[in-house]
Design an enzyme around this catalytic site. Sequence first.
Site, PDB file in Angstrom:
ATOM      1  N   LYS A  86       0.863  -1.187   0.000  1.00 28.29           N
ATOM      2  CA  LYS A  86       0.000   0.000   0.000  1.00 28.29           C
ATOM      3  C   LYS A  86       0.896   1.233   0.000  1.00 28.29           C
ATOM      4  CE  LYS A  86       0.981   1.202   4.426  1.00 28.29           C
ATOM      5  NZ  LYS A  86       1.796   2.399   4.747  1.00 28.29           N
ATOM      6  N   ASP A 138      -1.628  -1.012  10.703  1.00 29.50           N
ATOM      7  CA  ASP A 138      -2.185  -0.934   9.348  1.00 29.50           C
ATOM      8  C   ASP A 138      -2.611  -2.296   8.812  1.00 29.50           C
ATOM      9  OD1 ASP A 138       0.313  -2.031   9.044  1.00 29.50           O
ATOM     10  OD2 ASP A 138       1.009  -0.636   7.516  1.00 29.50           O
TER      11      ASP A 138
END
Length: 267
Positions: free
Chosen positions: A8, A132
């Site tokens: 990401k 995350d």
Amino acid sequence: MIVFPNAKINIGLNITEKRADGYHNLETVFYPVKINDALEAITAPQLNFSSSGINIPGDGANNLCIKAYELVKLDHNLPALDIHLHKHIPIGAGLGGGSADAAFFIKLLNQQFGLNLSVEAMQNYARQLGADCAFFIENKPVYAFEKGDQFEQVELDLSKYVIVLVMPPVHVSTADAYSGVKPEQAAESLKDLIKLPVTEWKDRIKNDFEKSVTGKYPLIGEVKQSLYEAGALYASMSGSGASVFGVFETLPSLKHLEAESSVFYNV
């Protein structure tokens, strides 16, 4: 069974306050990109983890995939597994590679052994492994807040653009990155700024880690400047670094960066 965890990038990152538990509250936008590891698991006489590709520092017994297995096994009857991870996502890059591996492994366990876990249940496991990590369960663009583990969906599609990621030969410690940041509320919420056209992001969307990290590692700032000189509409360090990405209208020529950095095109 084999899965392909992806990385990401962070589009904007504001560190808003220090929490009582030692973590920080923040706001950011997580956006999935097409840089992938490969993760395979087969039943075996005993639990084992091995890896290839990029060298993973530390003891394999403490890998997040093993921790994910042990966490899920507390609630479900799982057989021993032989787990192999081929590492391609750069480490120490701000790309969430380890978190992605753990989250995809939770999804692998759910599918391979018919655990019938809901998205929420898988996210709750993932949140225990990294701030995350839960993002990678649904793996779609989100506005993330609190520790980066609470999400709101955002309508963000960059598929008409070319995203290029550069990983310079630098490793940034997350602890070092945080040590150089003074938390404060952002003047403008990223939740609003992300709705602006990409052409307006350059002077409005920032990463709070960049100032201190590029001060310590000037090469990161030089890479960002090179991306703008090559025509990027927006360029930023991802997470706490060291990777830097650029959003372009067309595929740029970055041969000058390839000499000392890893360059990933069309991610």
